[in-house]
Write a protein that holds these residues in place. Structure first.
Motif, short mmCIF file in Angstrom:
data_model
loop_
_atom_site.label_atom_id
_atom_site.label_comp_id
_atom_site.label_asym_id
_atom_site.label_seq_id
_atom_site.Cartn_x
_atom_site.Cartn_y
_atom_site.Cartn_z
N ASN A 1 4.44 1.15 2.74
CA ASN A 1 3.36 0.22 3.08
C ASN A 1 3.99 -0.95 3.85
OD1 ASN A 1 1.58 -1.92 3.16
ND2 ASN A 1 0.80 -1.61 1.08
N SER B 1 2.11 -5.26 3.76
CA SER B 1 2.14 -6.27 2.71
C SER B 1 2.88 -7.51 3.19
CB SER B 1 2.82 -5.72 1.45
OG SER B 1 4.22 -5.83 1.56
N ALA C 1 6.02 1.33 9.40
CA ALA C 1 5.54 2.25 8.36
C ALA C 1 6.34 3.54 8.45
CB ALA C 1 4.05 2.53 8.56
N GLY D 1 -2.41 2.16 -1.90
CA GLY D 1 -1.31 1.76 -1.01
C GLY D 1 -0.36 0.77 -1.64
#
Lengths: 225, 82
Positions: free
Chosen positions: A124, A127, A135, A164
């Motif tokens: 992920n 964030s 990714a 996620g």
């Protein structure tokens, strides 16, 4: 504008200085150093970091005693208000014991202390802590732990995967963790716990600088770079 | 009043320590062992008026991690009138 971070030291923490150095190198501002017996956190913190080590000698369970210390009650309140919290290694164990992250970190499946640099997949990159990665990128960051075997029940695992919230995954099985989970986020995304040590991978001279971008992500996101 | 708290891993949670001890017992020739699970015993010395509800809260808040562990407790004989 300075970046206001705090690094919490418990009796038995041993990565607190490395954590403070990493934060200062990336943000340009030395973090506050707080002690487990402090009860108040200053207002307006941009980041609270719980470092690695063996808080309280891993008595009872890794992280169990630290999670009930006075300062952690303030950390839980701050996290609930949205203050970013990063827990690394023992810090991750403290976060699960404090209930800020689901699951538990058990003894490594192979019973051995594992101390080596591992490959991680960034699952992920949306964030607060992982925005500077691509990714699916593979990064190299050291682990050094005896109790890093992530366990959560099936429902919790499904929830983490579907939302996620698995931030980092071991690219190859490491310690028996379910779904090879190396780092997870809370639902709001402001709390990250991870077993690998990004603060030990901030310069090429340390063997890898892949951990540096984790701090750059947080600093960049929080001071609006 | 003495209370003995028994903390054990939940069924289904892998116990690598128990597995290693199992292998060691087999190595000593104890082939009748089917499985080994390792837990923890905690003995508390409590005021005589401590009630079960307080002990239960101690277990839930600190002594056991309910994500991976079950607990039970028993009052040990002596020190309390029957």
């Amino acid at each position: 504008m300075g970046f206001r971070a705090a690094v919490i030291t418990f009796p038995g923490s041993n990565c607190d200085r490395d954590m403070a150095v990493a934060i200062e190198k990336v943000s340009g501002t030395a973090p506050l150093r707080l002690w487990h017996g402090d009860s108040e956190l200053p207002d307006g913190l941009d980041l609270i970091a719980l470092p690695g080590g063996f808080s309280y000698g891993d008595y009872l369970r890794s992280g169990a005693m630290a999670a009930r210390s006075r300062i952690m009650q303030s950390v839980v309140r701050a996290a609930d208000k949205g203050v970013p919290v990063l827990g690394v290694c023992n810090g991750f164990q403290v976060l699960t014991e404090a209930g800020l992250l689901p699951g538990a970190l058990m003894r490594n499946a192979g019973q051995n202390f594992i101390c080596r640099t591992v490959s991680l997949t960034v699952e992920n990159n949306q964030s607060l802590f992982t925005g500077a990665y691509d990714a699916g990128e593979i990064v190299r960051i050291p682990v050094a732990h005896h109790d890093g075997n992530y366990f959560a029940d099936d429902d919790t695992l499904d929830r983490l995967e579907n939302e996620g919230r698995v931030a980092l995954r071991y690219a190859e099985p490491c310690n028996g963790s379910r779904n090879d989970i190396a780092g997870i986020l809370n639902r709001a995304g402001n709390v990250l716990g991870m077993m690998p040590h990004p603060e030990r991978a901030i310069e090429p001279e340390l063997g890898s600088s892949d951990g540096r971008r984790l701090f750059e992500s947080a600093v960049g996101a929080l001071i609006g770079a | 009043m003495k209370v003995r708290v028994l903390v054990s891993l939940k069924p289904g949670v892998l116990d690598p320590q128990g597995r290693a001890v199992h292998h060691a017992l087999e190595g000593l020739g104890f082939n009748e062992v089917r499985d080994v699970r390792i837990g923890r015993v905690i003995e508390l010395d409590l005021a005589d008026d401590a009630d079960d509800e307080a002990i239960d809260r101690m277990c839930r808040q600190l002594l056991a991690n309910l994500v991976i562990e079950n607990y039970s407790f028993e009052r040990l004989g002596g020190g309390e009138s029957a």
